[in-house]
Design a protein around this motif. Sequence first.
Motif, PDB file in Angstrom:
ATOM      1  N   UNK A   1      27.067 -37.823 -25.497  1.00 26.15           N
ATOM      2  CA  UNK A   1      25.874 -37.442 -26.257  1.00 26.15           C
ATOM      3  C   UNK A   1      24.667 -38.296 -25.888  1.00 26.15           C
ATOM      4  N   UNK A   2      24.510 -38.578 -24.618  1.00 26.75           N
ATOM      5  CA  UNK A   2      23.396 -39.403 -24.152  1.00 26.75           C
ATOM      6  C   UNK A   2      22.177 -38.570 -23.791  1.00 26.75           C
ATOM      7  N   UNK A   3      22.401 -37.319 -23.391  1.00 25.88           N
ATOM      8  CA  UNK A   3      21.312 -36.451 -22.961  1.00 25.88           C
ATOM      9  C   UNK A   3      21.291 -35.186 -23.810  1.00 25.88           C
ATOM     10  N   UNK A   4      20.111 -34.657 -24.014  1.00 20.36           N
ATOM     11  CA  UNK A   4      19.970 -33.405 -24.755  1.00 20.36           C
ATOM     12  C   UNK A   4      18.857 -32.583 -24.132  1.00 20.36           C
TER      13      UNK A   4
ATOM     14  N   UNK B   1      36.419 -56.075 -14.780  1.00 17.12           N
ATOM     15  CA  UNK B   1      35.196 -55.274 -14.678  1.00 17.12           C
ATOM     16  C   UNK B   1      34.127 -56.122 -14.005  1.00 17.12           C
ATOM     17  N   UNK B   2      33.242 -55.451 -13.276  1.00 14.85           N
ATOM     18  CA  UNK B   2      32.107 -56.159 -12.689  1.00 14.85           C
ATOM     19  C   UNK B   2      30.778 -55.645 -13.232  1.00 14.85           C
ATOM     20  N   UNK B   3      30.801 -54.523 -13.981  1.00 14.24           N
ATOM     21  CA  UNK B   3      29.607 -53.956 -14.596  1.00 14.24           C
ATOM     22  C   UNK B   3      29.883 -53.764 -16.082  1.00 14.24           C
ATOM     23  N   UNK B   4      28.981 -54.276 -16.931  1.00 11.90           N
ATOM     24  CA  UNK B   4      29.163 -54.201 -18.380  1.00 11.90           C
ATOM     25  C   UNK B   4      27.968 -53.522 -19.032  1.00 11.90           C
ATOM     26  N   UNK B   5      28.223 -52.916 -20.192  1.00 16.55           N
ATOM     27  CA  UNK B   5      27.173 -52.261 -20.970  1.00 16.55           C
ATOM     28  C   UNK B   5      27.069 -52.946 -22.327  1.00 16.55           C
ATOM     29  N   UNK B   6      25.943 -53.626 -22.546  1.00 11.11           N
ATOM     30  CA  UNK B   6      25.701 -54.300 -23.826  1.00 11.11           C
ATOM     31  C   UNK B   6      25.613 -53.294 -24.971  1.00 11.11           C
ATOM     32  N   UNK B   7      25.022 -52.133 -24.715  1.00 13.17           N
ATOM     33  CA  UNK B   7      24.870 -51.115 -25.747  1.00 13.17           C
ATOM     34  C   UNK B   7      26.216 -50.606 -26.250  1.00 13.17           C
TER      35      UNK B   7
ATOM     36  N   UNK C   1       1.879 -44.797 -20.012  1.00 12.63           N
ATOM     37  CA  UNK C   1       2.091 -45.044 -21.438  1.00 12.63           C
ATOM     38  C   UNK C   1       3.571 -45.247 -21.720  1.00 12.63           C
ATOM     39  N   UNK C   2       3.867 -46.134 -22.676  1.00 13.21           N
ATOM     40  CA  UNK C   2       5.251 -46.477 -22.967  1.00 13.21           C
ATOM     41  C   UNK C   2       5.766 -45.630 -24.124  1.00 13.21           C
ATOM     42  N   UNK C   3       6.550 -44.613 -23.805  1.00 14.67           N
ATOM     43  CA  UNK C   3       7.231 -43.865 -24.853  1.00 14.67           C
ATOM     44  C   UNK C   3       8.729 -44.156 -24.838  1.00 14.67           C
ATOM     45  N   UNK C   4       9.171 -44.878 -23.801  1.00 18.19           N
ATOM     46  CA  UNK C   4      10.557 -45.318 -23.682  1.00 18.19           C
ATOM     47  C   UNK C   4      11.540 -44.143 -23.664  1.00 18.19           C
TER      48      UNK C   4
ATOM     49  N   UNK D   1      12.516 -26.499 -17.697  1.00 24.88           N
ATOM     50  CA  UNK D   1      13.471 -27.019 -18.682  1.00 24.88           C
ATOM     51  C   UNK D   1      13.409 -28.541 -18.651  1.00 24.88           C
ATOM     52  N   UNK D   2      13.417 -29.168 -19.842  1.00 24.60           N
ATOM     53  CA  UNK D   2      13.297 -30.621 -19.921  1.00 24.60           C
ATOM     54  C   UNK D   2      14.490 -31.198 -20.669  1.00 24.60           C
ATOM     55  N   UNK D   3      15.052 -32.271 -20.116  1.00 24.68           N
ATOM     56  CA  UNK D   3      16.176 -32.975 -20.734  1.00 24.68           C
ATOM     57  C   UNK D   3      15.737 -34.399 -21.055  1.00 24.68           C
ATOM     58  N   UNK D   4      16.123 -34.908 -22.227  1.00 27.59           N
ATOM     59  CA  UNK D   4      15.771 -36.264 -22.643  1.00 27.59           C
ATOM     60  C   UNK D   4      16.996 -37.156 -22.673  1.00 27.59           C
ATOM     61  N   UNK D   5      16.795 -38.400 -22.274  1.00 29.18           N
ATOM     62  CA  UNK D   5      17.802 -39.451 -22.431  1.00 29.18           C
ATOM     63  C   UNK D   5      17.626 -40.020 -23.837  1.00 29.18           C
ATOM     64  N   UNK D   6      18.674 -39.966 -24.652  1.00 24.92           N
ATOM     65  CA  UNK D   6      18.534 -40.191 -26.086  1.00 24.92           C
ATOM     66  C   UNK D   6      18.685 -41.637 -26.533  1.00 24.92           C
ATOM     67  N   UNK D   7      18.741 -42.571 -25.591  1.00 21.75           N
ATOM     68  CA  UNK D   7      18.752 -43.982 -25.977  1.00 21.75           C
ATOM     69  C   UNK D   7      17.385 -44.594 -25.702  1.00 21.75           C
ATOM     70  N   UNK D   8      16.931 -45.470 -26.600  1.00 23.45           N
ATOM     71  CA  UNK D   8      15.645 -46.127 -26.393  1.00 23.45           C
ATOM     72  C   UNK D   8      15.764 -47.145 -25.272  1.00 23.45           C
ATOM     73  N   UNK D   9      14.771 -47.154 -24.400  1.00 28.15           N
ATOM     74  CA  UNK D   9      14.748 -48.098 -23.292  1.00 28.15           C
ATOM     75  C   UNK D   9      14.128 -49.412 -23.755  1.00 28.15           C
TER      76      UNK D   9
END
Length: 297
Positions: free
Chosen positions: A146-149, A58-64, A271-274, A174-182
């Motif tokens: 289940x990353x977006x809702x 792999x050359x790309x990793x996800x810590x999460x 403003x930071x809402x992440x 229509x609004x979609x949110x990314x459900x992981x905190x940045x």
Amino acid sequence: MAKELIAVLVTDNNGEATHNYTGTGAGQTTFVAESENLISNSLTINDINTTFTVTADKSILSYADNESCTITATYEGETVNGKTVVFKNGETVLATKTTNSNGVATYDYESQGVGDVTITVECMNLQETYEIEDCYFYDTLTTDKQLFSIATGSGTLTYSNDGLTFRDSTSSETKVLFDKQLPTSDYEVSYDIVAYGNTNNKPQVCFEDFFLGINNNGYYGRRVSVSDNIWRETGSPTPPHTIKHKITGTSSKTVETYQNSTLLGTATSINQTRLMQIFAYENGRSITFTNLKIKPL
């Protein structure tokens, strides 16, 4: 065996002369020196081809997602077993391994979400590097994790080999949110995008009240302008386009937005809402995302 003249040298004040020989892989080679009818003792070396390669699964990793990759070093030469291989990140030694009977040594690198990492691997005076994108978060968005809702409005989220497609199905927003905190520190968000709309109604991506307008008529400051071809199926360059946001600052953020490598604009005092939000307007407008990366700057 016939002799081959490789150099004519002159001795220095100490009566010494030296020659630097570059290996050719010719096999066992014997050297002698002759001077004024005197012949030196012989020196025999094993002139063999050696190669050293470094690969990874792999050359790309996800810590999460607690991802890791296996880095494989392969030494090829006359004797391959028992060679010492050192894996380093900068000046920090990560591991010291020994090659097996096939000349192979491996090291498992675990993601730490620290951004771009260069792994240096050394063996027998040979050195190679391997680049890893060690992301805080990474996903191709080809399967539903289940990353977006959908937060408001009515629309659909569809996953395919092309990525995540968000399509509005009403005449209202229509609004979609990314459900992981940045991250709260400086970071970068990037993704590949294809957006579909028309001149009057074009999809948007935003950070809270920061908007990346898929639009030719955006506003600098809160809203950043993007050229028309980003939402058309045919454009120059042809979609998908790589969009990148560089987010810096503490409680009040500055966001630089790039389309491919071109700076589109800068928004300040955000403003930071992440939360990353996606907007689409009116029936039939859609955005397809893939290769979402979040990593520290």
